[in-house]
Design a protein around this motif. Structure first.
Motif, mmCIF file in Angstrom:
data_model
loop_
_atom_site.group_PDB
_atom_site.id
_atom_site.type_symbol
_atom_site.label_atom_id
_atom_site.label_comp_id
_atom_site.label_asym_id
_atom_site.label_seq_id
_atom_site.Cartn_x
_atom_site.Cartn_y
_atom_site.Cartn_z
ATOM 1 N N THR A 75 42.120 30.906 38.943
ATOM 2 C CA THR A 75 43.281 31.771 38.736
ATOM 3 C C THR A 75 43.739 31.736 37.281
ATOM 4 O O THR A 75 43.980 32.777 36.655
ATOM 5 N N ALA A 78 40.779 33.218 34.905
ATOM 6 C CA ALA A 78 40.007 34.366 35.404
ATOM 7 C C ALA A 78 39.593 35.312 34.282
ATOM 8 O O ALA A 78 38.446 35.787 34.241
ATOM 9 N N ALA A 79 40.508 35.595 33.359
ATOM 10 C CA ALA A 79 40.180 36.538 32.274
ATOM 11 C C ALA A 79 39.090 35.976 31.369
ATOM 12 O O ALA A 79 38.179 36.719 30.945
ATOM 13 N N ASP A 80 39.139 34.671 31.073
ATOM 14 C CA ASP A 80 38.115 34.060 30.233
ATOM 15 C C ASP A 80 36.763 34.034 30.945
ATOM 16 O O ASP A 80 35.718 34.294 30.332
ATOM 17 N N ALA A 82 35.810 36.063 33.233
ATOM 18 C CA ALA A 82 35.345 37.447 33.343
ATOM 19 C C ALA A 82 34.594 37.899 32.100
ATOM 20 O O ALA A 82 33.692 38.743 32.175
ATOM 21 N N ARG A 83 34.928 37.300 30.944
ATOM 22 C CA ARG A 83 34.275 37.730 29.703
ATOM 23 C C ARG A 83 32.811 37.314 29.621
ATOM 24 O O ARG A 83 32.072 37.859 28.792
ATOM 25 N N ILE A 104 39.230 36.327 43.384
ATOM 26 C CA ILE A 104 39.914 36.071 42.117
ATOM 27 C C ILE A 104 39.095 36.631 40.960
ATOM 28 O O ILE A 104 39.627 37.319 40.072
ATOM 29 N N LEU A 105 37.785 36.375 40.952
ATOM 30 C CA LEU A 105 36.935 36.876 39.867
ATOM 31 C C LEU A 105 36.730 38.387 39.952
ATOM 32 O O LEU A 105 36.710 39.073 38.931
ATOM 33 N N ALA A 107 38.719 40.582 40.935
ATOM 34 C CA ALA A 107 39.906 41.294 40.456
ATOM 35 C C ALA A 107 39.970 41.330 38.935
ATOM 36 O O ALA A 107 40.644 42.197 38.364
ATOM 37 N N ALA A 108 39.259 40.409 38.277
ATOM 38 C CA ALA A 108 39.344 40.304 36.824
ATOM 39 C C ALA A 108 38.093 40.762 36.095
ATOM 40 O O ALA A 108 38.157 41.123 34.916
ATOM 41 N N ALA A 109 36.946 40.732 36.771
ATOM 42 C CA ALA A 109 35.662 40.932 36.086
ATOM 43 C C ALA A 109 35.134 42.349 36.291
ATOM 44 O O ALA A 109 35.442 43.007 37.291
#
Length: 327
Positions: A75, A78-80, A82-83, A104-105, A107-109
Motif C-alpha cells: 500500500t 504501490a506507486a514506486d 508500479a514504476r 493494490i498493484l 490499482a496503481a500499475a
C-alpha cells in the motif's frame, strides 16, 4: 489435484477437490514420511477446508505479522512498485488465492492483462469474476493450474511484456534448492527481460519469529494438529490428538522456523492398516519457513537467473518486497 504437487503455506487445497488420485498421493506421502527418520509430512496437506479456515485465522492473530506487514508495504509503496512494471504489461500472479494483494498493484500499475494462476479452479473463477467487475478496463484471464509446473499463458498475455507476482513469503516454504528451481521456472514463463515482484520474510529478532508461530490463542497449534485429524478422516488413521503437541522454533543455523508435531508419549499409530512407532518426544516435521537477509536473497536470485533491482521494506525491517529483473 495431480500427484506430488507441493502447495506451500497459504495456498488452498480444499478437501472437496481431492480426487482418488489425490488420496493416493496423500497416502503415499504420509506413509513415506512416517517411515522416514526423522518423520515428516509435506505442508501442502495442511489445507483441507478446516485447515484453510485456520490459516486465515492465523493471519489475524496479533503475533502473526507477515500478512499485514506485506499489505502495508504494498500500500505504501504501490506507486514506486508500479514504476518497475512496463506499460501494457501482463501480470501473472502465482498462487493467486483471493487476489487481495494483487488489487493494490493493479490499482496503481499500467497493467493491461491480469493472469491469476491457482490450483483451485472454482474459487479462482469466482474471485476473477469479482475483479473483472471492479476493473472493467482490465482483461482478466484466470488459469486453473499447478503454478509450480509448466502451464500455457492465455493468448492475450503472450505478446506483452510480462511481470510475475508472488506475494505472501510463500517462497520461504521451499527448501533453498526448490526455491531456486521455482525462480528458474518463473523466469521461463515470464520470458526474457521480464520482472518478478516477490514477498520475502526477513531474518529478525528470534522472539518475534517464535511468537508468530506460537500465538497465545493457540490457532497455529490447532492448524498444525488439524493435519492429524485430516489423516484420521481421509486415510483411516487413529492418531489421538491429545497425545501430540505443536512445537515451533527458529533454527538459527538454517535461518528457518520449523514446525513439528511432538509425541507426548511412547505410542503406536496406524494409518491405512500400517503401524508406526513413536518415541516420547519424537516429532513429525510438518513445515519449514525460511527467512532471508537481502544479501542471501540476492544470491539466491542471481543463481536462478534474476537480478535484484529494487527492495521495499517496512519501517521495522521485518518483511521485504523485491523487484527482480530477468538477467
Amino acid at each position: 489435484m495431480t500427484a506430488h504437487v507441493r502447495v506451500p503455506r497459504g495456498l488452498r487445497l480444499p478437501s472437496d477437490v481431492v480426487s482418488d488420485a489425490g488420496r493416493v498421493a496423500f497416502l503415499t506421502d504420509v506413509i513415506a514420511g512416517l517411515s522416514a527418520d526423522p518423520k515428516r509430512i509435506p505442508p501442502k496437506y495442511f489445507y483441507d477446508e478446516r485447515g484453510s479456515q485456520l490459516f486465515e485465522a492465523i493471519t489475524r492473530t496479533p503475533e502473526y505479522y507477515p500478512t499485514r506487514t506485506e499489505l502495508g508495504i504494498l500500500t505504501e509503496h504501490a506507486a514506486d512498485i508500479a514504476r518497475v512494471i512496463p506499460d501494457g504489461a501482463a501480470m501473472i500472479e502465482f498462487g493467486a488465492g483471493a487476489l487481495t494483494k494483487a488489487r493494490i498493484l493493479l490499482a496503481a500499475a499500467p497493467v493491461s492483462v491480469f493472469v491469476p494462476v491457482d490450483i483451485s479452479g472454482d474459487f479462482l473463477a469466482g474471485e476473477a469474476a469479482k475483479l473483472a467487475a471492479e476493473l472493467p478496463d482490465l482483461t482478466v484471464r484466470p488459469v486453473a493450474a499447478d503454478f509450480t509446473a509448466p502451464f500455457a499463458l492465455p493468448a492475450e498475455a503472450e505478446q506483452r511484456p510480462r511481470v510475475g507476482f508472488f506475494p505472501g513469503s510463500t517462497l520461504g516454504n521451499y527448501e533453498p534448492h526448490e526455491a531456486a528451481a521455482f525462480l528458474r521456472h518463473a523466469g521461463q514463463i515470464i520470458g526474457p527481460g521480464g520482472r518478478l515482484i516477490v514477498g520475502i520474510d526477513l531474518v529478525k529478532d528470534v522472539d518475534v519469529l517464535n511468537r508468530a508461530y506460537n500465538d497465545a490463542s493457540g490457532v497455529t497449534a490447532a492448524f498444525n494438529l488439524n493435519l492429524l485429524r485430516r489423516i484420521n478422516r481421509e486415510l483411516g488413521g487413529n492418531f489421538d490428538l491429545d497425545t501430540f503437541w505443536h512445537r515451533a522454533f527458529y533454527n538459527r543455523e538454517h535461518h528457518r522456523i520449523e514446525m513439528h508435531l511432538a509425541s507426548r508419549v511412547r505410542q503406536r499409530v496406524r494409518v491405512d492398516g500400517r503401524c508406526f512407532d513413536f518415541r516420547r518426544g519424537e516429532t513429525i516435521h510438518t513445515e519449514s519457513s525460511y527467512k532471508y537477509t537481502t544479501e542471501l536473497f540476492r544470491a539466491l536470485a542471481a543463481g536462478s537467473g534474476w537480478r535484484l533491482a529494487e527492495t521495499w521494506t517496512d519501517r521495522d525491517g521485518w518483511f521485504a518486497v523485491h523487484a527482480l529483473v530477468r538477467a
